[in-house]
Write a protein that holds these residues in place. Structure first.
Motif, PDB file in Angstrom:
ATOM      1  N   ALA A  60       0.824  -1.203   0.000  1.00 57.57           N
ATOM      2  CA  ALA A  60       0.000   0.000   0.000  1.00 57.57           C
ATOM      3  C   ALA A  60       0.861   1.257   0.000  1.00 57.57           C
ATOM      4  CB  ALA A  60      -0.927  -0.001   1.223  1.00 57.57           C
ATOM      5  N   VAL A  61       1.949   1.251   0.763  1.00 60.36           N
ATOM      6  CA  VAL A  61       2.850   2.408   0.797  1.00 60.36           C
ATOM      7  C   VAL A  61       3.518   2.597  -0.561  1.00 60.36           C
ATOM      8  CG1 VAL A  61       4.985   3.303   1.812  1.00 60.36           C
ATOM      9  CG2 VAL A  61       3.220   2.305   3.274  1.00 60.36           C
ATOM     10  N   ALA A  62       3.948   1.505  -1.184  1.00 58.17           N
ATOM     11  CA  ALA A  62       4.563   1.614  -2.510  1.00 58.17           C
ATOM     12  C   ALA A  62       3.593   2.245  -3.501  1.00 58.17           C
ATOM     13  CB  ALA A  62       5.001   0.232  -2.993  1.00 58.17           C
ATOM     14  N   THR A  63       2.358   1.783  -3.494  1.00 58.36           N
ATOM     15  CA  THR A  63       1.358   2.331  -4.417  1.00 58.36           C
ATOM     16  C   THR A  63       1.111   3.805  -4.137  1.00 58.36           C
ATOM     17  OG1 THR A  63       0.308   0.152  -4.606  1.00 58.36           O
ATOM     18  CG2 THR A  63      -0.999   2.076  -5.248  1.00 58.36           C
ATOM     19  N   ALA A  64       1.045   4.178  -2.854  1.00 62.15           N
ATOM     20  CA  ALA A  64       0.821   5.582  -2.497  1.00 62.15           C
ATOM     21  C   ALA A  64       1.969   6.469  -2.962  1.00 62.15           C
ATOM     22  CB  ALA A  64       0.624   5.714  -0.990  1.00 62.15           C
ATOM     23  N   LEU A  65       3.168   5.907  -3.053  1.00 62.21           N
ATOM     24  CA  LEU A  65       4.331   6.660  -3.518  1.00 62.21           C
ATOM     25  C   LEU A  65       4.488   6.617  -5.035  1.00 62.21           C
ATOM     26  CD1 LEU A  65       6.940   5.569  -0.817  1.00 62.21           C
ATOM     27  CD2 LEU A  65       6.023   7.873  -1.139  1.00 62.21           C
ATOM     28  N   GLY A  66       3.618   5.907  -5.720  1.00 60.12           N
ATOM     29  CA  GLY A  66       3.738   5.777  -7.163  1.00 60.12           C
ATOM     30  C   GLY A  66       4.799   4.790  -7.593  1.00 60.12           C
ATOM     31  N   VAL A  67       5.135   3.841  -6.706  1.00 55.78           N
ATOM     32  CA  VAL A  67       6.157   2.838  -6.975  1.00 55.78           C
ATOM     33  C   VAL A  67       5.482   1.497  -7.237  1.00 55.78           C
ATOM     34  CG1 VAL A  67       8.145   1.615  -6.006  1.00 55.78           C
ATOM     35  CG2 VAL A  67       7.800   4.046  -5.503  1.00 55.78           C
ATOM     36  N   THR A  68       5.957   0.758  -8.212  1.00 56.83           N
ATOM     37  CA  THR A  68       5.406  -0.566  -8.480  1.00 56.83           C
ATOM     38  C   THR A  68       5.735  -1.497  -7.319  1.00 56.83           C
ATOM     39  OG1 THR A  68       5.687  -0.275 -10.861  1.00 56.83           O
ATOM     40  CG2 THR A  68       5.396  -2.535 -10.055  1.00 56.83           C
ATOM     41  N   PRO A  69       4.724  -2.066  -6.648  1.00 61.11           N
ATOM     42  CA  PRO A  69       5.003  -2.907  -5.477  1.00 61.11           C
ATOM     43  C   PRO A  69       5.752  -4.177  -5.852  1.00 61.11           C
ATOM     44  CG  PRO A  69       2.693  -2.214  -5.529  1.00 61.11           C
ATOM     45  CD  PRO A  69       3.272  -1.879  -6.868  1.00 61.11           C
ATOM     46  N   LEU A  70       6.506  -4.695  -4.906  1.00 63.87           N
ATOM     47  CA  LEU A  70       7.126  -6.002  -5.083  1.00 63.87           C
ATOM     48  C   LEU A  70       6.039  -7.062  -5.226  1.00 63.87           C
ATOM     49  CD1 LEU A  70       9.938  -5.890  -2.350  1.00 63.87           C
ATOM     50  CD2 LEU A  70      10.146  -5.322  -4.782  1.00 63.87           C
TER      51      LEU A  70
END
Length: 656
Positions: free
Chosen positions: A523-533
């Protein structure tokens, strides 16, 4: 606004059902709070709680700080007591969430909770934590996993020193619910285990530190000079040489230690330098503003180095800026020296610590933006995703043993064990009588910083362990945590379970993140615009026990990966364990840049765009640009030729 009672979902009996809609509306602005509460002896997870009565400050006016074993020195205790009695929280600062949209959607972007899922999530987290303190098993067809990073070992403990400067967890009094209530959340070994909704966490959890990189763990509220009674809010006089701008140092023996019938030891160079311990009282307790910096010997020696750096800067101010004393006296010298020390420290945190441990480009992108990503309710706040998860990456860098000094060197078992580094502290029981008769560090135990700071050192024993999902086995049985009193009476099963949990660092970290409703790593990755692992990446080279625990935490379409574990695995995959991945780097960079921008006394807010070129210089004109430079200026690290600055007297406290 009164607290609202929300019906709990079926089977959610272990969830806190009270949700507070907002922080107390009558609380003062956290930005105007006093700083430098003097913390004498508070360990990890402990709470600072004053007596119910509001003491009379004048009644404690004559108490000698050097003789007090109280967690807070008297003036600080009085101030904290008044704050609590008046339902003001200006003795503490706020925690908040870096991603409020995720917190407001609780529990959608969090680990499974409620409907019977809480118990199974706790068990999965315990299983995951247990796997993290076991050495990785060999995978058929793959080379053995290298546990050593390319980062010098000092960065592990520099991170701990920074953490103590900006964070001290305190829980307020457990009073009735409502606008004046403050629910003490307790710890992860509470029965039944409780998960608190984000609004409850923000309302109830408080930080005993002003989260600025202002070295209040070193300075407290500064010294007191003649005629300055009542200066500022709290006091740390015991840390200072009386009447001087310098900080006190403890003395060790300058004679080699010889144990009758046992081994003899060499002096650690420079052998004639006695000022190589923290100042201590007659019981061995450190006389420094934050006693947590005596938890282990490496962070204690780093605090010592910061004391000596301050003292060396005082000498530099007298030599290079003599007008400071002429116009401002001892107070003026202290204020100027402490300003320079803080600015050098802050600059190094950004340009050495963060640049070493974050993904290239992330820090610069954050610095070049005019606005901060973090926009909390109060302008002085600590993001929970940082404090409870991302900044705990350093736990995975701890080694079980260290190439420590000339007496404890090389590979195991000849080097210094992590257990020993906890023993040779004020509470470790292994100090010896120093020159003045009080407990002091034995002469065979000062650190040799050259073994901890060289980025080009080929010895793997001088590097930190990799930032990954494995912790040193010693962290599965912490020597200073969860210790039960000797029997009899017999310990209850609940006591034994709680003790085991307190001693297991990985399980505690995972359960605390769950208890405080941290969002998942995905969820944090998505909020930062980063593709999650992906699940495949998160399970890379993992054993079946880890795969089963992670699958249980995903719970189908819900849940995900604990943020702390996610940050560690991301560093393993994207930084080969030597620096953080995208999410971990972003959380660190966003937090530190925010803290510096919110502090109007920081170097980034200085009107002259301060750089180390405007700071202290070595005698040859060279600058303090790295942590090793700071240690050399402080007189605790030799130059390339093995010479100590100032003939071994740089950074001394000037006292007899």
């Amino acid at each position: 606004m009164e607290a609202q009672q929300h019906a709990a979902p079926p089977g959610a009996g272990t969830i806190a059902e009270t949700v507070v809609d907002d922080v107390a509306p009558d609380a003062v602005d956290q930005a105007s709070t006093p700083v430098g509460r003097t913390v004498r002896s508070v360990g990890h997870g402990s709470a600072v709680a004053p007596d119910d009565a509001v003491p009379d400050q004048d009644a404690h006016a004559d108490v000698d700080p050097a003789e007090s074993n109280a967690p807070l020195l008297p003036a600080a205790e009085a101030a904290v007591a008044r704050d609590h009695a008046l339902h003001r929280y200006d003795s503490t600062t706020a925690f908040d969430y870096l991603f409020p949209e995720l917190a407001e959607s609780f529990p959608a972007f969090h680990l499974p909770v409620g409907d019977g899922a809480t118990t199974s999530t706790v068990e999965a987290l315990k299983a995951l934590g247990a796997s993290m303190v076991a050495r990785p098993v060999a995978v058929p067809g793959q080379p053995p996993r290298d546990l050593n990073s390319h980062v010098p070992a000092v960065y592990t403990y520099w991170g701990q020193f920074i953490d103590h400067d900006i964070t001290l967890n305190t829980n307020g009094p457990d009073t009735a619910s409502g606008r004046d209530g403050d629910q003490a959340l307790g710890d992860v070994d509470a029965v039944p285990f409780q998960v608190f909704a984000p609004r409850v966490v923000v309302r109830s959890l408080h930080n005993g530190r002003h989260p600025a990189l202002n070295l209040d763990s070193l300075y407290g509220s500064g010294p007191v000079f003649a005629g300055e009674r009542g200066y500022r809010t709290t006091r740390s006089e015991a840390s200072y040489v009386p009447g001087s701008a310098k900080l006190r140092l403890g003395r060790i023996s300058t004679e080699p230690l010889v144990i009758p019938g046992g081994p003899s030891f060499s002096l650690v160079e420079p052998g004639g330098d006695a000022q190589r311990d923290l100042p201590r009282d007659a019981q061995g307790a450190p006389l420094v503003p934050d006693g947590r910096n005596d938890e282990n010997l490496v962070v204690a020696q780093l605090h010592l180095a910061m004391i000596r750096f301050h003292n060396a800067v005082v000498d530099w101010v007298d030599d290079v800026e003599p007008w400071t004393r002429l116009t401002g006296g001892e107070r003026g010298v202290f204020e100027r020296a402490s300003q320079l020390v803080r600015w050098h420290y802050q600059w190094l945190v950004v340009n050495d610590y963060l640049r070493t441990l974050t993904k290239p480009g992330v820090l610069d992108a954050t610095l070049l933006r005019d606005t901060s990503f973090f926009r909390p309710r109060y302008p002085i706040s600590m993001p929970l995703e940082f404090a409870v998860a991302a900044f705990r990456f350093g736990h995975s860098m701890i080694r079980d043993s260290y190439d420590y000094n000339v007496n404890f060197t090389g590979p195991p078992p000849r080097n210094a064990s992590l257990v020993q580094l906890f023993q040779f502290t004020g509470s470790g029981g292994s100090l010896r009588a120093g020159p003045a008769g009080d407990p002091a560090l034995p002469s065979n135990w000062p650190i040799e910083w050259a073994r901890f700071v060289d980025k080009g050192d080929p010895s793997p024993f001088r590097a930190a362990e990799k930032i990954d999902t494995f912790l040193a086995p010693s962290l599965g049985d912490l020597v200073k945590e969860g210790n039960l009193p000797p029997e009899p009476p017999a310990h209850t099963p609940a006591q034994l379970v709680a003790s085991a949990l307190q001693k297991q660092l990985a399980q505690r970290n995972l359960l605390r993140g769950y208890m405080l409703a941290l969002p998942t790593g995905e969820a944090v990755a998505t909020a930062l615009g980063v593709t999650p692992l992906t699940p495949v990446q998160l399970e890379d080279r993992a054993g079946d026990d880890v795969k089963q625990a992670l699958a249980a935490l995903r719970d189908g379409d819900h849940g995900g990966t604990p943020l702390w574990y996610y940050v560690l695995k991301e560093a393993e995959l994207q930084g080969n364990g030597s620096f953080l991945g995208e999410v971990g780097s972003r959380v660190l960079a966003e937090t530190f840049v925010y803290l510096l921008r919110q502090d109007d006394t920081s170097y980034v807010r200085a009107s002259n765009h301060w750089t180390p070129a405007q700071g202290v210089h070595f005698e040859d004109g060279s600058l303090v640009l790295t942590l090793p430079d700071l240690l050399r200026f402080a007189g605790v690290l030799p130059d390339a030729a093995g010479r100590f600055r100032g003939d071994g007297t740089a950074g001394h406290d000037g006292a007899a």
